[in-house]
Design a protein around this motif. Structure first.
Motif, PDB file in Angstrom:
ATOM      1  N   LEU A   1     -29.822  22.406  27.768  1.00  0.00           N
ATOM      2  CA  LEU A   1     -29.385  23.793  27.927  1.00  0.00           C
ATOM      3  C   LEU A   1     -27.868  23.904  28.043  1.00  0.00           C
ATOM      4  O   LEU A   1     -27.261  24.865  27.547  1.00  0.00           O
ATOM      5  CB  LEU A   1     -30.072  24.403  29.153  1.00  0.00           C
ATOM      6  N   ARG A   2     -27.241  22.936  28.668  1.00  0.00           N
ATOM      7  CA  ARG A   2     -25.789  22.969  28.813  1.00  0.00           C
ATOM      8  C   ARG A   2     -25.075  22.766  27.480  1.00  0.00           C
ATOM      9  O   ARG A   2     -23.889  23.078  27.357  1.00  0.00           O
ATOM     10  CB  ARG A   2     -25.338  21.891  29.795  1.00  0.00           C
ATOM     11  N   GLN A   3     -25.780  22.217  26.484  1.00  0.00           N
ATOM     12  CA  GLN A   3     -25.156  21.963  25.188  1.00  0.00           C
ATOM     13  C   GLN A   3     -25.269  23.155  24.234  1.00  0.00           C
ATOM     14  O   GLN A   3     -24.676  23.123  23.156  1.00  0.00           O
ATOM     15  CB  GLN A   3     -25.795  20.725  24.534  1.00  0.00           C
ATOM     16  N   VAL A   4     -26.029  24.189  24.599  1.00  0.00           N
ATOM     17  CA  VAL A   4     -26.201  25.357  23.734  1.00  0.00           C
ATOM     18  C   VAL A   4     -25.047  26.323  23.996  1.00  0.00           C
ATOM     19  O   VAL A   4     -24.870  26.813  25.124  1.00  0.00           O
ATOM     20  CB  VAL A   4     -27.565  26.025  23.984  1.00  0.00           C
ATOM     21  N   LYS A   5     -24.271  26.619  22.973  1.00  0.00           N
ATOM     22  CA  LYS A   5     -23.088  27.474  23.130  1.00  0.00           C
ATOM     23  C   LYS A   5     -23.483  28.912  23.447  1.00  0.00           C
ATOM     24  O   LYS A   5     -22.774  29.612  24.182  1.00  0.00           O
ATOM     25  CB  LYS A   5     -22.251  27.435  21.852  1.00  0.00           C
ATOM     26  N   GLU A   6     -24.586  29.404  22.880  1.00  0.00           N
ATOM     27  CA  GLU A   6     -24.999  30.771  23.158  1.00  0.00           C
ATOM     28  C   GLU A   6     -25.315  30.974  24.629  1.00  0.00           C
ATOM     29  O   GLU A   6     -25.032  32.043  25.191  1.00  0.00           O
ATOM     30  CB  GLU A   6     -26.222  31.132  22.302  1.00  0.00           C
ATOM     31  N   ALA A   7     -25.924  29.965  25.279  1.00  0.00           N
ATOM     32  CA  ALA A   7     -26.235  30.096  26.704  1.00  0.00           C
ATOM     33  C   ALA A   7     -24.974  30.174  27.545  1.00  0.00           C
ATOM     34  O   ALA A   7     -24.890  30.947  28.513  1.00  0.00           O
ATOM     35  CB  ALA A   7     -27.103  28.911  27.150  1.00  0.00           C
ATOM     36  N   ALA A   8     -23.962  29.381  27.208  1.00  0.00           N
ATOM     37  CA  ALA A   8     -22.701  29.460  27.941  1.00  0.00           C
ATOM     38  C   ALA A   8     -22.009  30.786  27.711  1.00  0.00           C
ATOM     39  O   ALA A   8     -21.387  31.353  28.623  1.00  0.00           O
ATOM     40  CB  ALA A   8     -21.798  28.297  27.526  1.00  0.00           C
ATOM     41  N   ALA A   9     -22.092  31.326  26.475  1.00  0.00           N
ATOM     42  CA  ALA A   9     -21.450  32.606  26.197  1.00  0.00           C
ATOM     43  C   ALA A   9     -22.116  33.751  26.942  1.00  0.00           C
ATOM     44  O   ALA A   9     -21.453  34.732  27.309  1.00  0.00           O
ATOM     45  CB  ALA A   9     -21.475  32.868  24.689  1.00  0.00           C
TER      46      ALA A   9
ATOM     47  N   THR B   1     -16.297  31.513  35.278  1.00  0.00           N
ATOM     48  CA  THR B   1     -15.810  32.865  34.995  1.00  0.00           C
ATOM     49  C   THR B   1     -16.874  33.690  34.291  1.00  0.00           C
ATOM     50  O   THR B   1     -17.061  34.878  34.576  1.00  0.00           O
ATOM     51  CB  THR B   1     -14.537  32.797  34.146  1.00  0.00           C
ATOM     52  N   ARG B   2     -17.585  33.104  33.342  1.00  0.00           N
ATOM     53  CA  ARG B   2     -18.607  33.819  32.590  1.00  0.00           C
ATOM     54  C   ARG B   2     -19.911  33.969  33.350  1.00  0.00           C
ATOM     55  O   ARG B   2     -20.756  34.792  32.971  1.00  0.00           O
ATOM     56  CB  ARG B   2     -18.883  33.100  31.275  1.00  0.00           C
ATOM     57  N   LEU B   3     -20.138  33.161  34.392  1.00  0.00           N
ATOM     58  CA  LEU B   3     -21.427  33.133  35.073  1.00  0.00           C
ATOM     59  C   LEU B   3     -21.713  34.464  35.746  1.00  0.00           C
ATOM     60  O   LEU B   3     -20.866  35.022  36.456  1.00  0.00           O
ATOM     61  CB  LEU B   3     -21.452  32.003  36.121  1.00  0.00           C
ATOM     62  N   ASP B   4     -22.901  34.987  35.514  1.00  0.00           N
ATOM     63  CA  ASP B   4     -23.360  36.202  36.182  1.00  0.00           C
ATOM     64  C   ASP B   4     -23.816  35.815  37.586  1.00  0.00           C
ATOM     65  O   ASP B   4     -24.728  35.003  37.761  1.00  0.00           O
ATOM     66  CB  ASP B   4     -24.502  36.827  35.380  1.00  0.00           C
ATOM     67  N   GLN B   5     -23.219  36.407  38.595  1.00  0.00           N
ATOM     68  CA  GLN B   5     -23.504  36.021  39.975  1.00  0.00           C
ATOM     69  C   GLN B   5     -24.833  36.559  40.484  1.00  0.00           C
ATOM     70  O   GLN B   5     -25.305  36.129  41.520  1.00  0.00           O
ATOM     71  CB  GLN B   5     -22.365  36.492  40.897  1.00  0.00           C
ATOM     72  N   SER B   6     -25.427  37.521  39.787  1.00  0.00           N
ATOM     73  CA  SER B   6     -26.706  38.092  40.204  1.00  0.00           C
ATOM     74  C   SER B   6     -27.830  37.251  39.615  1.00  0.00           C
ATOM     75  O   SER B   6     -27.964  37.126  38.390  1.00  0.00           O
ATOM     76  CB  SER B   6     -26.823  39.544  39.733  1.00  0.00           C
ATOM     77  N   TYR B   7     -28.638  36.671  40.485  1.00  0.00           N
ATOM     78  CA  TYR B   7     -29.751  35.861  40.010  1.00  0.00           C
ATOM     79  C   TYR B   7     -30.768  36.712  39.255  1.00  0.00           C
ATOM     80  O   TYR B   7     -31.373  36.250  38.275  1.00  0.00           O
ATOM     81  CB  TYR B   7     -30.432  35.158  41.179  1.00  0.00           C
ATOM     82  N   ALA B   8     -30.981  37.945  39.671  1.00  0.00           N
ATOM     83  CA  ALA B   8     -31.962  38.797  38.999  1.00  0.00           C
ATOM     84  C   ALA B   8     -31.539  39.072  37.560  1.00  0.00           C
ATOM     85  O   ALA B   8     -32.334  38.946  36.614  1.00  0.00           O
ATOM     86  CB  ALA B   8     -32.134  40.101  39.770  1.00  0.00           C
ATOM     87  N   ARG B   9     -30.272  39.478  37.341  1.00  0.00           N
ATOM     88  CA  ARG B   9     -29.808  39.740  35.983  1.00  0.00           C
ATOM     89  C   ARG B   9     -29.770  38.459  35.150  1.00  0.00           C
ATOM     90  O   ARG B   9     -30.049  38.469  33.952  1.00  0.00           O
ATOM     91  CB  ARG B   9     -28.422  40.387  36.024  1.00  0.00           C
ATOM     92  N   ARG B  10     -29.428  37.330  35.810  1.00  0.00           N
ATOM     93  CA  ARG B  10     -29.335  36.082  35.075  1.00  0.00           C
ATOM     94  C   ARG B  10     -30.712  35.615  34.589  1.00  0.00           C
ATOM     95  O   ARG B  10     -30.864  35.118  33.472  1.00  0.00           O
ATOM     96  CB  ARG B  10     -28.700  35.004  35.946  1.00  0.00           C
ATOM     97  N   ILE B  11     -31.732  35.764  35.422  1.00  0.00           N
ATOM     98  CA  ILE B  11     -33.080  35.342  35.015  1.00  0.00           C
ATOM     99  C   ILE B  11     -33.594  36.204  33.881  1.00  0.00           C
ATOM    100  O   ILE B  11     -34.219  35.706  32.918  1.00  0.00           O
ATOM    101  CB  ILE B  11     -34.025  35.381  36.231  1.00  0.00           C
ATOM    102  N   GLN B  12     -33.334  37.533  33.928  1.00  0.00           N
ATOM    103  CA  GLN B  12     -33.784  38.407  32.845  1.00  0.00           C
ATOM    104  C   GLN B  12     -33.054  38.091  31.544  1.00  0.00           C
ATOM    105  O   GLN B  12     -33.650  38.108  30.460  1.00  0.00           O
ATOM    106  CB  GLN B  12     -33.549  39.864  33.247  1.00  0.00           C
ATOM    107  N   ALA B  13     -31.770  37.761  31.663  1.00  0.00           N
ATOM    108  CA  ALA B  13     -31.029  37.379  30.459  1.00  0.00           C
ATOM    109  C   ALA B  13     -31.524  36.058  29.898  1.00  0.00           C
ATOM    110  O   ALA B  13     -31.600  35.878  28.672  1.00  0.00           O
ATOM    111  CB  ALA B  13     -29.533  37.309  30.776  1.00  0.00           C
ATOM    112  N   PHE B  14     -31.887  35.129  30.770  1.00  0.00           N
ATOM    113  CA  PHE B  14     -32.407  33.850  30.289  1.00  0.00           C
ATOM    114  C   PHE B  14     -33.762  34.028  29.621  1.00  0.00           C
ATOM    115  O   PHE B  14     -34.078  33.333  28.638  1.00  0.00           O
ATOM    116  CB  PHE B  14     -32.519  32.857  31.443  1.00  0.00           C
ATOM    117  N   GLN B  15     -34.571  34.976  30.112  1.00  0.00           N
ATOM    118  CA  GLN B  15     -35.865  35.221  29.482  1.00  0.00           C
ATOM    119  C   GLN B  15     -35.675  35.689  28.034  1.00  0.00           C
ATOM    120  O   GLN B  15     -36.370  35.230  27.117  1.00  0.00           O
ATOM    121  CB  GLN B  15     -36.636  36.280  30.289  1.00  0.00           C
TER     122      GLN B  15
END
Length: 881
Positions: free
Chosen positions: A663-671, A684-698
């Motif tokens: 997962l760390r090697q996928v550029k889209e995930a880092a973006a 800097t790019r990391l979303d600090q909200s776990y709720a928004r981050r999990i929905q984005a990962f889904q």
């Protein structure tokens, strides 16, 4: 069976056969003994039999210790048996590997440990077992000096080599430690031109003694490649071959016995022993007569000139070969056991232990006889008391043997109590025998006003909570990183400080190494107590009568705080089965980016995704999330096994290390801000909200799975199909288009994709545009705040109503109109065309306050989090799967 002890210096001690109890009860007869040898370091006796078996006895009691079938019957390619499985020779060694033996039959050479565990074997005589069988073996230990026959000359354990002789003029060298054949030396010439019949190690000047079938006798140097003969006897020692050879303890003399021919040309045992002085070459000293015909010869380790000679009829003589006229100073007859066949009453093997006090004989009936040559002990001086009777102790096998005594079965005071020598309460020395009836502490007058602070165990009840006694700090733990570099000198280990660096500030290395010095074994009781306290502090379950819990989750899903010791890994010894009673596995949550674990668990429980996408996917890419997710799904499908390690596929947990690394090697995930890390750009790019981050990962993982699945589909297929259906009618074109789209869909798209029709109508020119869209995730639409306030008094919309509003949307957008070629205001609407098999709905959570709409008491959650943060309770470890 134990025998009576007659008077004399040598007498029978005990005898035994090589059969096990089960074989003896089955009525099997023991096979003849063909080879015997004492271990030089342990109290063991090795016996080889005619059927190829090795038996290890405890010496001198001859208790059966271990056994194995070292030399099974060899089978030829046509299915017939070939070769003789009899054990012809046994050569013990002390090192490497804690000692063992090398044994030889006509077709095989094998190495076993002292417990009869096989280490290696070679079938060297299978090519021609009738004309070129193996005959003998010897083990040479160079004592750490460089050896030409060591498999790895640069290793620390070198110099122990086994030499195997045969009928042909060749000697094979095998490294004992590795079992690798290091050389095959050709010994043609003046020495052993008809083959090697007998070999013996530990000869003068580090050489090995070899006797040939033509009667030759020579010393070979094992430090050279061709094993050339350093010294040869000027004339054959025995005309028909050498049968046995012995080297004195001081390496000055060699005694041989062999075969000769009588007047009729028959081969018989030679009645003369040849004595050779090897201090300066090979100089014959003389002969010693043994009328019955010598078959076995060995030196007594106690006296350098005492030789034990044995004949096949059981005659034994001890000869002093250092005198001018060698003659027997002692003779006795070792009666063989009367076997089940009349021709089996003969000796077939003999040897002497390294102490010289134990003699072993083997006969054709399959019995081993141990004789004692121990010196008699007198309790009284025989000069003053001529009638004093001698006492013969058990013989020693080697110089490390210690007398064994039966330990006492009970304490001395208990023995005296049972014998009636003590008063039931107290004796004259005030030694209390029974447990007292009063409690602790006792009266001050009993022990003179003093009593220990801790009561004795006899005063304590095991069921009482006070039964725990403080025993001080647990022992220290030496880390493996330190033990790998330790060097011992005079029993004390020294290890360098791993944190020492030249030029570092004073005391820095000592401070960094302090945690290594303070590691101790963690007490199991302290660990359980700390776990109970941490669990009670984290759960906050209220009173014991079943009061309200501040944690909104059920008690089964409460957070577990694990107290992790410094001497083990994080999840190595955690009892997951205590919190997970099901047969479903879970992921460990102590890794970076482990917030994705719930999404991975959800995808695993979609059967169609596992069968159609994950299990059937195979690619050659280095970083592929579909491959790693399929491997994780396979791990989660394995049944749990109690006692398996945390890194095992059958454990109670799984670790998604490979998936997170990919997962760390996928550029889209880092973006998209989905990667946690120490990098400044990622942070800097990391979303600090776990709720928004999990929905984005889904959304991301479904798009990525579809993308990786469609990489192998040819893009030209759709175009060809579309061109072929262009001439059809409008209705046929729409049907063909839908069929082509369905055929081009992947497994992820068929399972999760929601197909919708978007319509844009221009408000000026009335131009209408229709497009088809696909989405893997649906955002749930909540009612507006005005509508929510208006309907608060009546009722809230149901989930189905909210979902319907999310699927069918209407609104106004500003877009480009193809009708009059300008940006304008257009009305937009979306209607679903087909629903997916599995619909992914995002609730649109942004912070915990969004849970109020669903009726969750957010204030109770916030209060519980503050209590846990303020209460402490130990280091957190994320214990549950």
């Amino acid at each position: 069976q134990h025998m009576q002890q007659p008077t004399g210096d040598c007498f029978p001690h005990v005898s035994n056969h090589t059969l096990s109890d089960a074989a003896e009860r089955a009525g099997r007869y023991p096979d003849p003994i063909t080879a015997l040898a004492f271990d030089r370091a342990q109290e063991l006796l090795y016996a080889g039999t005619a059927d190829g078996r090795l038996t290890v006895f405890h010496a001198p009691s001859l208790e059966r210790h271990a056994a194995c079938w070292a030399h099974p019957t060899a089978t030829a390619p046509d299915g017939s048996t070939t070769g003789d499985p009899s054990v012809l020779d046994i050569a013990p060694f002390v090192s490497p590997g804690g000692g063992g033996i090398v044994s030889v039959s006509s077709t095989r050479v094998a190495c076993h440990s002292t417990g009869a565990v096989k280490r290696w074997s070679h079938d060297l005589g299978l090519k021609d077992p009738a004309n070129d069988p193996l005959t003998c073996c010897a083990v040479h230990d160079s004592g750490g000096t460089p050896s030409s026959y060591a498999h790895n000359p640069g290793s620390a354990q070198q110099g122990t080599t086994a030499f195997v002789g045969r009928v042909a003029t060749q000697i094979t060298a095998i490294d004992v430690r590795t079992g690798v054949i290091t050389a095959v030396a050709d010994v043609e010439g003046a020495s052993c031109r008809e083959g090697t019949s007998v070999m013996a190690g530990h000869a003068p000047r580090g050489s090995i003694v070899c006797g040939g079938f033509a009667g030759e006798l020579c010393l070979r140097d094992p430090r050279v490649k061709n094993l050339r003969a350093v010294v040869n006897l000027s004339q054959p020692a025995h005309s028909a071959g050498v049968s046995d050879v012995a080297v004195s303890a001081d390496n000055n003399l060699i005694v041989t016995c062999g075969m000769t021919r009588d007047r009729m040309g028959n081969t018989v045992a030679d009645s003369f022993l040849k004595i050779v002085d090897v201090r300066a070459g090979m100089r014959p000293l003389g002969v010693s007569q043994f009328p019955p015909g010598a078959s076995f010869v060995s030196f007594d380790p106690k006296w350098s000139c005492a030789v034990q000679v044995c004949g096949s009829n059981g005659s034994v003589q001890r000869v002093d070969v250092g005198s001018q006229e060698p003659d027997a100073f002692q003779a006795f007859h070792a009666l063989p056991h009367a076997g089940h066949h009349p021709n089996q009453n003969e000796l077939t093997a003999a040897c002497v232990s390294s102490s010289g006090e134990t003699l072993a004989f083997g006969d054709a009936a399959g019995y081993v006889h141990a004789w004692s040559a121990a010196t008699a002990v007198y309790d009284e001086d025989p000069d003053e008391f001529p009638d004093a009777e001698p006492r013969y102790p058990d013989p020693k096998v080697n110089f490390q043997s210690l007398p064994t005594t039966d330990p006492p079965r009970e304490a001395e005071c208990v023995r005296r109590w049972h014998a009636g020598e003590l008063d039931p309460e107290f004796d004259e020395e005030n030694v209390r025998v029974p447990a007292p009836d009063h409690s602790w502490p006792v009266d001050d007058e009993t022990h003179g006003g003093y009593y220990p602070p801790t009561p004795p165990l006899s005063h304590m009840d095991p069921e009482s909570p006070d039964f725990i006694i403080s025993v001080g700090k647990p022992p220290h733990i030496i880390p493996k990183s330190v033990m790998d570099t330790v060097k011992f000198h005079d029993g004390i280990g020294y290890a360098p400080n791993p944190y020492y660096k030249r030029g570092a500030p004073r005391g820095e290395a000592y401070r960094k190494a302090a945690p290594l010095k303070n590691k101790r074994v963690e007490s199991k009781w302290m660990k359980e107590e700390a776990m109970k306290a941490a669990k009670s502090a984290a759960a906050k379950t209220g009173n014991t009568s079943g009061g309200f819990s501040k944690c909104p989750l059920p008690e089964l899903y409460h957070r577990v705080i694990e107290r992790v010791g410094a001497n083990r890994a994080r999840f190595e010894e955690f009892d997951f089965g205590r919190y997970n009673r099901t047969r479903l596995l879970g992921f460990t949550n102590d890794l970076a980016n482990c917030y994705v674990n719930p999404v991975l668990q959800m995808l695993h429980f979609v059967p169609e995704l596992r069968s159609k996408v994950l299990m059937g996917h195979a690619c050659g890419r280095e970083f592929c999330l579909t491959c790693e997710l399929g491997f994780l799904s396979h791990m989660l499908s394995q049944p749990p096994t109690i006692g398996a390690g945390s890194h095992s596929s059958s454990s109670m947990t799984c670790q998604p290390l490979n998936f997170l690394r990919t997962l760390r090697q996928v550029k889209e995930a880092a973006a998209l801000g989905l990667i946690e890390g120490k990098d400044v750009e990622l942070d800097t790019r990391l979303d600090q909200s776990y709720a928004r981050r999990i929905q984005a990962f889904q959304r991301f993982i479904l798009e990525q799975l579809h993308k990786e699945e469609m990489l192998g589909v040819k893009k030209g297929d759709k175009k060809i199909d579309a061109d072929g259906s262009a001439k059809k009618s409008r209705g046929d074109n729409e049907t063909a288009q839908r069929d082509n789209e369905t055929a081009g869909q992947g497994g992820v798209e068929r399972l999760f994709a929601l197909t919708s029709t978007q319509t844009h109508a221009c408000a000026q020119c009335k131009h209408v545009e229709t497009r088809h869209s696909r989405a893997f995730q649906t955002e749930l639409a909540y009612p507006d705040k005005k509508d929510e306030a208006a309907t608060r008094s009546s009722r809230k919309p149901t989930f189905a109503e909210c979902l319907e509003k999310s699927l069918k949307t209407q609104g106004e957008v500003r877009a480009w109109c193809e009708g009059h070629g300008a940006y304008t205001r257009m009305s937009s609407s979306r209607h679903p065309c087909s629903l997916p098999t599995v619909m992914s709905v995002s609730l649109g959570m942004r912070d915990p306050d969004d849970l109020r709409w669903w009726g969750v008491d957010v204030d109770a959650i916030n209060s519980h989090s503050k209590d846990v943060a303020g209460g402490g309770g130990g280091p957190q470890g994320g214990g549950g799967p």
